[in-house]
Design a protein around this motif. Structure first.
Motif, PDB file in Angstrom:
ATOM      1  N   GLY A 102       0.608  -1.172  -0.018  1.00 54.31           N
ATOM      2  CA  GLY A 102      -0.033   0.015   0.116  1.00 54.31           C
ATOM      3  C   GLY A 102       0.829   1.327  -0.106  1.00 54.31           C
ATOM      4  O   GLY A 102       0.036   2.355   0.209  1.00 54.31           O
ATOM      5  N   HIS A 103       2.120   1.196  -0.146  1.00 53.16           N
ATOM      6  CA  HIS A 103       2.745   2.404  -0.150  1.00 53.16           C
ATOM      7  C   HIS A 103       3.770   2.460  -1.655  1.00 53.16           C
ATOM      8  O   HIS A 103       4.901   2.452  -1.399  1.00 53.16           O
ATOM      9  CB  HIS A 103       3.906   2.447   0.922  1.00 53.16           C
ATOM     10  CG  HIS A 103       3.025   2.359   2.316  1.00 53.16           C
ATOM     11  ND1 HIS A 103       2.824   3.538   2.804  1.00 53.16           N
ATOM     12  CD2 HIS A 103       2.747   1.425   3.289  1.00 53.16           C
ATOM     13  CE1 HIS A 103       1.946   3.312   3.741  1.00 53.16           C
ATOM     14  NE2 HIS A 103       2.125   2.184   4.154  1.00 53.16           N
ATOM     15  N   PRO A 104       3.112   2.697  -2.864  1.00 60.69           N
ATOM     16  CA  PRO A 104       3.670   2.648  -4.288  1.00 60.69           C
ATOM     17  C   PRO A 104       4.409   3.933  -4.453  1.00 60.69           C
ATOM     18  O   PRO A 104       5.246   3.879  -5.060  1.00 60.69           O
ATOM     19  CB  PRO A 104       2.509   2.321  -4.973  1.00 60.69           C
ATOM     20  CG  PRO A 104       1.376   2.889  -4.493  1.00 60.69           C
ATOM     21  CD  PRO A 104       1.562   2.570  -2.872  1.00 60.69           C
ATOM     22  N   GLY A 105       4.001   4.901  -3.837  1.00 61.26           N
ATOM     23  CA  GLY A 105       4.900   6.422  -4.159  1.00 61.26           C
ATOM     24  C   GLY A 105       6.062   6.299  -3.586  1.00 61.26           C
ATOM     25  O   GLY A 105       7.117   7.331  -3.701  1.00 61.26           O
ATOM     26  N   LEU A 117       3.113   6.507   9.929  1.00 62.92           N
ATOM     27  CA  LEU A 117       3.388   5.525  10.935  1.00 62.92           C
ATOM     28  C   LEU A 117       3.267   4.294  10.449  1.00 62.92           C
ATOM     29  O   LEU A 117       3.736   3.176  10.733  1.00 62.92           O
ATOM     30  CB  LEU A 117       2.706   5.955  12.021  1.00 62.92           C
ATOM     31  CG  LEU A 117       2.758   7.222  12.920  1.00 62.92           C
ATOM     32  CD1 LEU A 117       1.803   7.561  13.873  1.00 62.92           C
ATOM     33  CD2 LEU A 117       4.171   7.031  13.449  1.00 62.92           C
ATOM     34  N   ASP A 118       2.185   3.886   9.491  1.00 65.78           N
ATOM     35  CA  ASP A 118       1.847   2.907   9.051  1.00 65.78           C
ATOM     36  C   ASP A 118       3.210   2.254   8.440  1.00 65.78           C
ATOM     37  O   ASP A 118       3.558   1.121   8.316  1.00 65.78           O
ATOM     38  CB  ASP A 118       0.552   2.811   8.088  1.00 65.78           C
ATOM     39  CG  ASP A 118       0.154   1.480   7.549  1.00 65.78           C
ATOM     40  OD1 ASP A 118      -0.091   0.494   8.209  1.00 65.78           O
ATOM     41  OD2 ASP A 118       0.476   1.229   6.383  1.00 65.78           O
ATOM     42  N   ARG A 162       5.469  -1.278   8.929  1.00 60.89           N
ATOM     43  CA  ARG A 162       5.610  -2.164   7.682  1.00 60.89           C
ATOM     44  C   ARG A 162       7.130  -2.275   7.430  1.00 60.89           C
ATOM     45  O   ARG A 162       7.601  -3.376   7.216  1.00 60.89           O
ATOM     46  CB  ARG A 162       4.900  -1.967   6.630  1.00 60.89           C
ATOM     47  CG  ARG A 162       3.138  -1.985   6.765  1.00 60.89           C
ATOM     48  CD  ARG A 162       2.409  -1.546   5.835  1.00 60.89           C
ATOM     49  NE  ARG A 162       0.888  -1.555   6.113  1.00 60.89           N
ATOM     50  CZ  ARG A 162       0.068  -2.517   5.733  1.00 60.89           C
ATOM     51  NH1 ARG A 162       0.870  -3.712   5.188  1.00 60.89           N
ATOM     52  NH2 ARG A 162      -0.990  -2.516   6.011  1.00 60.89           N
ATOM     53  N   SER A 163       7.692  -1.133   7.389  1.00 64.08           N
ATOM     54  CA  SER A 163       9.122  -1.109   7.117  1.00 64.08           C
ATOM     55  C   SER A 163      10.088  -1.983   8.084  1.00 64.08           C
ATOM     56  O   SER A 163      10.869  -2.834   7.718  1.00 64.08           O
ATOM     57  CB  SER A 163       9.547   0.124   6.708  1.00 64.08           C
ATOM     58  OG  SER A 163      11.007   0.092   6.574  1.00 64.08           O
TER      59      SER A 163
END
Length: 130
Positions: free
Chosen positions: A13-16, A83-84, A88-89
């Motif tokens: 969910g973090h494609p950018g 924060l999400d 996840r990272s």
């Protein structure tokens, strides 16, 4: 590792995000950090960090807020999206490190990390002198 990390983040969910965003996100405290501290921790110039913060702000990962301890300063604070990404990272990096430790052996991987930290500190010292 960086390529796999950002590919996995895109899937989650973090494609950018791009690797250069790690100069801020990788060193950002959950309660916020000053840009000068981010520059020092990441080893990047303040101008580079400022540009990355601008990009992350536009993407909705961080926001600038007044520093409650110094009205002249600003804090870079992660948003809920930021924060999400941070959670996840951390999970992805932990998984990658566990996989590598299992592949080469836990003692070997621990020694690799120790030597890498030592070399990094030596390089930071050189940069500060130059």
């Amino acid at each position: 590792m960086q390529d796999e990390l950002f590919a996995r983040l895109a899937e989650e969910g973090h494609p950018g995000l791009r690797p250069q965003h790690g100069a801020v996100l990788g060193y950002l405290d959950p309660e916020g950090s000053r840009a000068t501290d981010l520059a020092q921790r990441s080893g990047q110039h303040k101008q580079v960090v400022g540009k990355v913060v601008d990009e992350l702000e536009a993407l909705g990962y961080v926001e600038r807020r007044p520093d409650p301890h110094d009205r002249r300063a600003k804090l870079v604070v992660p948003t809920a999206r930021g924060l999400d990404q941070m959670v996840r990272s951390d999970a992805v990096v932990e998984e990658l490190e566990r996989r590598h430790a299992e592949t080469v052996g836990h003692d070997t991987y621990a020694e690799f990390r120790r030597v890498l930290r030592e070399v990094t500190e030596l390089q930071r010292g050189w940069r500060e002198q130059g």
